[in-house]
Design an enzyme around this catalytic site. Sequence first.
Site, short mmCIF file in Angstrom:
data_model
loop_
_atom_site.label_atom_id
_atom_site.label_comp_id
_atom_site.label_asym_id
_atom_site.label_seq_id
_atom_site.Cartn_x
_atom_site.Cartn_y
_atom_site.Cartn_z
CG HIS A 144 -1.86 0.75 1.45
ND1 HIS A 144 -1.45 2.14 1.74
CD2 HIS A 144 -3.24 0.76 1.22
CE1 HIS A 144 -2.82 2.88 1.74
NE2 HIS A 144 -3.88 2.18 1.45
CG ASP A 178 0.47 -2.69 5.86
OD1 ASP A 178 -0.50 -2.49 6.75
OD2 ASP A 178 0.34 -2.17 4.82
CD GLN A 193 -6.97 -4.35 3.72
OE1 GLN A 193 -7.73 -5.33 4.02
NE2 GLN A 193 -6.83 -3.10 3.59
CE LYS A 235 -7.01 0.47 5.86
NZ LYS A 235 -7.95 0.88 4.75
CB CYS A 257 -4.07 3.49 -1.74
SG CYS A 257 -5.04 4.89 -1.51
#
Lengths: 416, 160
Positions: A123, A207, A210, A233, A373
Amino acid sequence: MDALDVETVRKDFPILERQVHGRPLVYLDSAATSQKPQAVLDAMDRYYEQSNANVHRGVHALAEEATEAYENARGKVARFIRADPRGVVFTKNATEAFNVLAYSLAANRLGDGDILLSTQMEHHANLVPWQLVQPRAGFEIRYIPVIALGPDAGTLDLDAFDEIVATGRVKLFTVTAMSNVVGTINPVADLAARVRAANSEAVVVVDGAQSVPHLPTDLLALEADFLCFSGHKMLGPTGIGVLAGKPELLDDMPPFLGGGEMIANVTLEGTTFNEVPYKFEAGTPPIAEAVGLGAAVDYLSALGMESVRAHEVALLEHVLPALNSVEGVTVHGPTDPSGRGAAVSFAVEGLHPHDIGTIMDREGVAVRAGHHCAKPLVRLLGSAATTRASFYVYNSVDEVQALIDAIEATKRFFVR
Amino acid sequence: MSSPLDDLYQEIILDHYRKPRHRAGELEPHDVHVHHANPLCGDELDLRLRVDSTDPAAPRVGAVVYDGDGCSISMASASAMTEAVTGRELADADDLGEAFRLMMHGEGLKREDDLLDGVAFQGVAKFPVRVKCALLGWMALKDAIGTYRDGNQEHRVTHE
């Protein structure tokens, strides 16, 4: 593990009762932001109605309650990802967490001859901050390519990874645990171990924007030094994110933002800094948002993250074959639900994602159209944009059918 | 009965999408090539312009072609644009582009007869996020004319 009862879950999300363009809302954009359960909204209201005060200062009752609520939230988040609470820094979002690491870690720890290894799957939040500090720090940025075609499409090219790691010059490795575009779950712990084996000084950044909302997360098992993710999220509010990491590494890093709260002592000649995590929380933090995130973590924990994951795998078992059976539809990314999350990007032959998104919206189906993104990855898929349907705890098998119906309606619209 | 969606994708627009006019990646010879990208939605458009300078005091659009990767609105609007401006003096084509821009921003309808099928894009004005799609081809034309006037042959623009 209890199976998730989606009808019960749906009742907890007031927004799911509304209609869009006269149709029931089918919300398939949770990878962009999730909806919020009543428990999160109530926790934030309760905080403002009953306990609102600034934290870590003042000796009155409200200040103590606010501080306790804020620190309780930190503890909940730490337990949720099995991290040391001293290493849980509240930020504005995952993007800010990456910026802290770029400016306070990479810019100081890396220099000439060092490689910052990233991937083509990232991302922009995990690309741009490193690029911003790179010219001053002088390190080299290399990217692991993503395989475009064949059975491994949408996964990292591990041969290329090994080749770069073998230089022994990788000083920082950053990778997403789950792609926000094609859903790929990366073998983070294995990659991290290989990076460390080649260079014991290497730092691993993950990261989790998600993965943390959708998979059980254990910071130790991930072999990560740092994990960045966002509250919004994972059923929490906007305005709060998390930088979780090893307290001793955070200790060694200079502060990112300066101001109140992050200091131990200030004179006009200089300042000594507060201990971690406070050193990285300059100014009044997002207190109500932290409380909301704490409530979101409670909600997810009550469902059980194993159940959340099982629910999404079950949805994937419906949605992947259903999409593949529609003529002209190509699904990007791994085909086996076990290797992917529930963010599903697809292409419809002859139709542009924005047209698909617009027509679907009129059917009440909210999907994302665009580059998500992650332009380097989307470009690799052979387009400037994809359509993405992403699923979460409140999505049902019926909604998979609504997605398929909407795609068929879109196709009819343009070929009539 | 007309729904907002029919306004957005009415028959004239769909016709330009399915049967584009002057859509080509080449125009030989051409005087200017511009590339316009809309990074937010990923739309990309190449426009090539041949200027007819038979009357040096009043150069005209001799030929214009476009090609690109974008949604139906952006590609259809570029197609309708090429029909509306071919043969016009550059200054006049610029003025027509301004009339289209004002129409898309709901600031009045001028030169509707000259816009030809471009008038069909009025309905897009009700979908604010799609207005920039309809404007992409016209912005590229305006830029191509400006680039020509500046004595250059190439220009790349990324819209914010």
